[in-house]
Design a protein around this motif. Structure first.
Motif, PDB file in Angstrom:
ATOM      1  N   PHE A 187      30.980  -6.504  67.332  1.00 34.09           N
ATOM      2  CA  PHE A 187      30.333  -7.802  66.664  1.00 34.09           C
ATOM      3  C   PHE A 187      29.852  -8.997  67.628  1.00 34.09           C
ATOM      4  O   PHE A 187      31.041  -9.250  68.142  1.00 34.09           O
ATOM      5  N   ASP A 188      29.663  -9.844  66.998  1.00 28.91           N
ATOM      6  CA  ASP A 188      29.181 -10.625  68.033  1.00 28.91           C
ATOM      7  C   ASP A 188      29.762 -12.356  66.573  1.00 28.91           C
ATOM      8  O   ASP A 188      29.496 -12.285  65.769  1.00 28.91           O
ATOM      9  N   VAL A 189      30.532 -13.234  67.274  1.00 27.02           N
ATOM     10  CA  VAL A 189      31.092 -14.627  66.309  1.00 27.02           C
ATOM     11  C   VAL A 189      29.941 -15.367  67.288  1.00 27.02           C
ATOM     12  O   VAL A 189      30.085 -15.800  68.177  1.00 27.02           O
ATOM     13  N   VAL A 190      28.713 -16.291  66.476  1.00 30.65           N
ATOM     14  CA  VAL A 190      28.261 -17.069  67.222  1.00 30.65           C
ATOM     15  C   VAL A 190      27.834 -18.160  66.036  1.00 30.65           C
ATOM     16  O   VAL A 190      29.052 -18.739  65.605  1.00 30.65           O
TER      17      VAL A 190
ATOM     18  N   ILE B  45      32.723   3.920  61.423  1.00 30.94           N
ATOM     19  CA  ILE B  45      32.889   1.787  60.785  1.00 30.94           C
ATOM     20  C   ILE B  45      31.234   1.496  60.231  1.00 30.94           C
ATOM     21  O   ILE B  45      30.899   1.825  60.966  1.00 30.94           O
ATOM     22  N   ASN B  46      30.982   0.695  59.590  1.00 30.54           N
ATOM     23  CA  ASN B  46      29.319   0.594  59.117  1.00 30.54           C
ATOM     24  C   ASN B  46      29.025  -0.648  60.284  1.00 30.54           C
ATOM     25  O   ASN B  46      30.027  -0.895  60.501  1.00 30.54           O
ATOM     26  N   PRO B  47      27.510  -0.539  60.234  1.00 28.85           N
ATOM     27  CA  PRO B  47      26.867  -1.407  61.080  1.00 28.85           C
ATOM     28  C   PRO B  47      27.747  -3.142  60.612  1.00 28.85           C
ATOM     29  O   PRO B  47      27.577  -2.811  59.166  1.00 28.85           O
ATOM     30  N   ILE B  48      28.016  -3.849  62.018  1.00 32.01           N
ATOM     31  CA  ILE B  48      28.669  -5.651  61.456  1.00 32.01           C
ATOM     32  C   ILE B  48      27.738  -6.390  61.099  1.00 32.01           C
ATOM     33  O   ILE B  48      27.493  -7.005  60.215  1.00 32.01           O
ATOM     34  N   GLY B  49      27.158  -6.093  62.935  1.00 27.00           N
ATOM     35  CA  GLY B  49      26.315  -7.695  63.082  1.00 27.00           C
ATOM     36  C   GLY B  49      26.168  -8.718  63.389  1.00 27.00           C
ATOM     37  O   GLY B  49      27.682  -8.956  63.619  1.00 27.00           O
ATOM     38  N   ASP B  50      25.201  -9.222  63.766  1.00 30.49           N
ATOM     39  CA  ASP B  50      26.103 -10.849  64.085  1.00 30.49           C
ATOM     40  C   ASP B  50      26.640 -11.890  62.961  1.00 30.49           C
ATOM     41  O   ASP B  50      26.190 -11.659  61.779  1.00 30.49           O
ATOM     42  N   LEU B  51      27.570 -12.502  63.534  1.00 33.40           N
ATOM     43  CA  LEU B  51      28.243 -13.652  62.274  1.00 33.40           C
ATOM     44  C   LEU B  51      28.748 -14.664  62.980  1.00 33.40           C
ATOM     45  O   LEU B  51      28.791 -15.542  64.099  1.00 33.40           O
ATOM     46  N   GLN B  52      28.379 -15.851  61.761  1.00 31.96           N
ATOM     47  CA  GLN B  52      28.669 -17.015  62.261  1.00 31.96           C
ATOM     48  C   GLN B  52      30.143 -17.527  61.874  1.00 31.96           C
ATOM     49  O   GLN B  52      31.001 -17.296  61.190  1.00 31.96           O
TER      50      GLN B  52
ATOM     51  N   VAL C 268      38.200  -9.958  56.869  1.00 35.04           N
ATOM     52  CA  VAL C 268      38.380 -10.802  58.195  1.00 35.04           C
ATOM     53  C   VAL C 268      37.847 -12.236  57.709  1.00 35.04           C
ATOM     54  O   VAL C 268      37.010 -12.573  57.337  1.00 35.04           O
ATOM     55  N   ASP C 269      38.575 -13.156  58.448  1.00 37.85           N
ATOM     56  CA  ASP C 269      37.654 -14.582  58.391  1.00 37.85           C
ATOM     57  C   ASP C 269      38.415 -14.446  59.964  1.00 37.85           C
ATOM     58  O   ASP C 269      38.837 -14.735  60.065  1.00 37.85           O
ATOM     59  N   THR C 270      36.535 -15.260  59.956  1.00 37.35           N
ATOM     60  CA  THR C 270      36.481 -15.878  61.502  1.00 37.35           C
ATOM     61  C   THR C 270      36.756 -17.319  62.074  1.00 37.35           C
ATOM     62  O   THR C 270      36.404 -17.814  63.132  1.00 37.35           O
ATOM     63  N   SER C 271      37.412 -18.645  61.005  1.00 37.59           N
ATOM     64  CA  SER C 271      37.183 -19.436  60.877  1.00 37.59           C
ATOM     65  C   SER C 271      37.851 -19.956  62.053  1.00 37.59           C
ATOM     66  O   SER C 271      38.467 -20.700  62.798  1.00 37.59           O
ATOM     67  N   THR C 272      39.496 -19.053  62.156  1.00 43.37           N
ATOM     68  CA  THR C 272      39.855 -18.947  63.987  1.00 43.37           C
ATOM     69  C   THR C 272      39.169 -18.477  65.438  1.00 43.37           C
ATOM     70  O   THR C 272      39.949 -17.798  66.445  1.00 43.37           O
TER      71      THR C 272
ATOM     72  N   LYS D 299      33.699 -15.374  56.419  1.00 41.30           N
ATOM     73  CA  LYS D 299      34.922 -14.392  55.863  1.00 41.30           C
ATOM     74  C   LYS D 299      33.776 -13.292  55.656  1.00 41.30           C
ATOM     75  O   LYS D 299      32.777 -12.998  54.972  1.00 41.30           O
ATOM     76  N   PHE D 300      33.889 -11.629  56.250  1.00 34.95           N
ATOM     77  CA  PHE D 300      33.547 -10.957  55.684  1.00 34.95           C
ATOM     78  C   PHE D 300      34.225  -9.514  55.912  1.00 34.95           C
ATOM     79  O   PHE D 300      35.770  -9.915  56.240  1.00 34.95           O
ATOM     80  N   THR D 301      33.726  -8.661  55.601  1.00 33.54           N
ATOM     81  CA  THR D 301      34.892  -7.557  55.114  1.00 33.54           C
ATOM     82  C   THR D 301      34.053  -5.933  56.138  1.00 33.54           C
ATOM     83  O   THR D 301      32.452  -5.929  55.875  1.00 33.54           O
ATOM     84  N   ILE D 302      35.090  -5.790  56.862  1.00 33.15           N
ATOM     85  CA  ILE D 302      34.707  -4.230  57.594  1.00 33.15           C
ATOM     86  C   ILE D 302      34.940  -3.595  56.748  1.00 33.15           C
ATOM     87  O   ILE D 302      35.763  -3.414  56.262  1.00 33.15           O
ATOM     88  N   ASN D 303      33.934  -2.279  57.025  1.00 36.06           N
ATOM     89  CA  ASN D 303      34.216  -1.314  55.863  1.00 36.06           C
ATOM     90  C   ASN D 303      33.567   0.491  56.926  1.00 36.06           C
ATOM     91  O   ASN D 303      32.647   0.280  57.737  1.00 36.06           O
ATOM     92  N   GLY D 304      33.895   0.996  56.323  1.00 38.91           N
ATOM     93  CA  GLY D 304      33.742   2.578  56.117  1.00 38.91           C
ATOM     94  C   GLY D 304      33.699   3.945  55.630  1.00 38.91           C
ATOM     95  O   GLY D 304      34.447   3.615  54.502  1.00 38.91           O
ATOM     96  N   THR D 305      33.717   4.667  55.716  1.00 37.70           N
ATOM     97  CA  THR D 305      34.407   6.167  55.266  1.00 37.70           C
ATOM     98  C   THR D 305      34.956   7.239  55.884  1.00 37.70           C
ATOM     99  O   THR D 305      34.958   7.035  58.246  1.00 37.70           O
ATOM    100  N   THR D 306      35.983   7.649  55.394  1.00 39.58           N
ATOM    101  CA  THR D 306      36.720   8.561  56.526  1.00 39.58           C
ATOM    102  C   THR D 306      36.400  10.037  55.387  1.00 39.58           C
ATOM    103  O   THR D 306      36.387  10.949  53.998  1.00 39.58           O
TER     104      THR D 306
END
Length: 353
Positions: free
Chosen positions: A277-280, A181-188, A250-254, A192-199
């Motif tokens: 990851f953190d939602v702030v 999983i690629n690094p995500i970081g903090d989110l507001q 991912v939609d963090t509105s909820t 809306k953001f995308t989690i991605n990675g390799t396999t």
């Protein structure tokens, strides 16, 4: 109007149920390799592999396939189609037990004399020149060459000027199933953001993504649980290099402000990866909005109801739990079996109409 007996309706219902099950079976995907290609391909243990190409001259005896790797040798033949194409499958049972490392598939063409001039004798483990009867080298058993040496010796033998056979080679690497999983970081909050990675799983393999709040704990029925998260199934897509990729929106509105845990699991393969990851807060100061989903029952005023109708009490809203699909590993089913299941159900249904 046609009349159908009750028993026939039951059979029709069974057919529809079988069709739904067949459509829901996760079919096994495969990596396709073309002999002569210089591309470097890595597959995961348990991924089937197809070797495809064209064999000119339509040899009646087919083609001889040499599959050689670390402590592994398999020699077989494959027939050539009328249009001179051929396809050879390394099944899941073949690749699941392979050790990590480099593997070579050599496709031998008998050429003009229609005879394989270099063959493998499983009883002695030797590779023999059919024209002279001379043993060329030891492929398996005591004193056998290591995989790289065996491949070199085999190519030299078939490429000898006294042999009219020819060959093509394709190389690939086998590794244990893995994903990242690629690094995500903090989110507001609300972003809306995308989690991605390799396999190294094959394109088309399925992955389950589960996102849960690290603060999730059971609460009373009347107290807000503070639980939020997301989940779903995604497919691996082809990458630009030796690894394939995947992504999940991912939609963090909820989502309530909190730390969240991400788990990615293979459906056809035993592979997992995790991240956090953190939602702030997206507001000013320390004030954060906490999404709450509620159900409100509306009651019509008594004056609007007929005199002979008693005002019903509002029903207590049912508690609905949204569960993330289980990540239990599912044994993959070959694509041909999936298609065959669907065809059988369709034929049964047509006979009952």
């Amino acid at each position: 109007m046609k009349y159908y007996p009750a028993g026939r309706n039951v059979y029709r219902g069974i057919c529809l149920l079988l069709l739904a099950v067949a459509l829901g079976i996760p079919c096994a995907t495969a990596v396709t390799l073309i002999p002569g290609s210089t591309a470097i391909t890595t597959i995961a243990q348990g991924d089937p592999v197809y070797i495809q190409g064209i064999a000119t001259g339509h040899p009646q005896v087919g083609l001889q396939i040499w599959f050689i790797g670390y402590n592994f040798v398999k020699v077989s033949t494959v027939q050539v189609n009328d249009d001179n194409t051929y396809e050879y499958e390394l099944q899941q049972s073949d690749t699941a037990k392979l050790a990590a490392g480099e593997y070579v598939v050599l496709i031998q063409h008998p050429m003009e004399n229609g005879v394989f001039d270099v063959v493998y004798d499983p009883s002695s483990g030797t590779v023999t020149n059919v024209q002279t009867g001379k043993q060329i080298f030891q492929l398996t058993g005591s004193g056998s060459l290591q995989s790289t040496g065996a491949v070199t010796a085999l190519m030299n033998a078939i490429g000898s000027q006294n042999i009219d056979d020819t060959f093509a080679v394709v190389t690939f690497y086998v590794s244990q199933p893995a994903t990242s999983i690629n690094p995500i970081g903090d989110l507001q909050q609300g972003e809306k953001f995308t989690i991605n990675g390799t396999t190294n799983l094959a394109a088309g393999d399925n992955l389950m993504v589960d996102i849960t709040s690290s603060s999730f704990n059971p609460t009373s029925k009347t107290a807000p649980s503070g639980f939020s998260g997301a989940g779903g199934m995604i497919q691996v897509v082809p990458g630009n290099g030796r690894l394939n990729t995947w992504s999940f929106v991912v939609d963090t509105s909820t989502f309530v402000p909190d730390e969240y845990l991400v788990k990615v699991s293979g459906v056809e393969q035993a592979v997992t990866a995790s991240a956090r990851f953190d939602v702030v807060c997206n507001g000013s100061g320390d004030t954060c909005s906490i999404p709450v989903t509620s159900t409100t029952a509306t009651i019509a005023p008594a004056a609007t109801l007929p005199a002979n109708v008693t005002t019903p009490l509002p029903a207590t809203p049912a508690l609905v739990l949204t569960s993330v699909p289980a990540t239990t590993q599912v044994s993959p089913v070959p694509a041909a079996l999936c298609l065959g299941s669907i065809m059988v159900v369709v034929l049964l249904a047509r006979r009952l109409i």
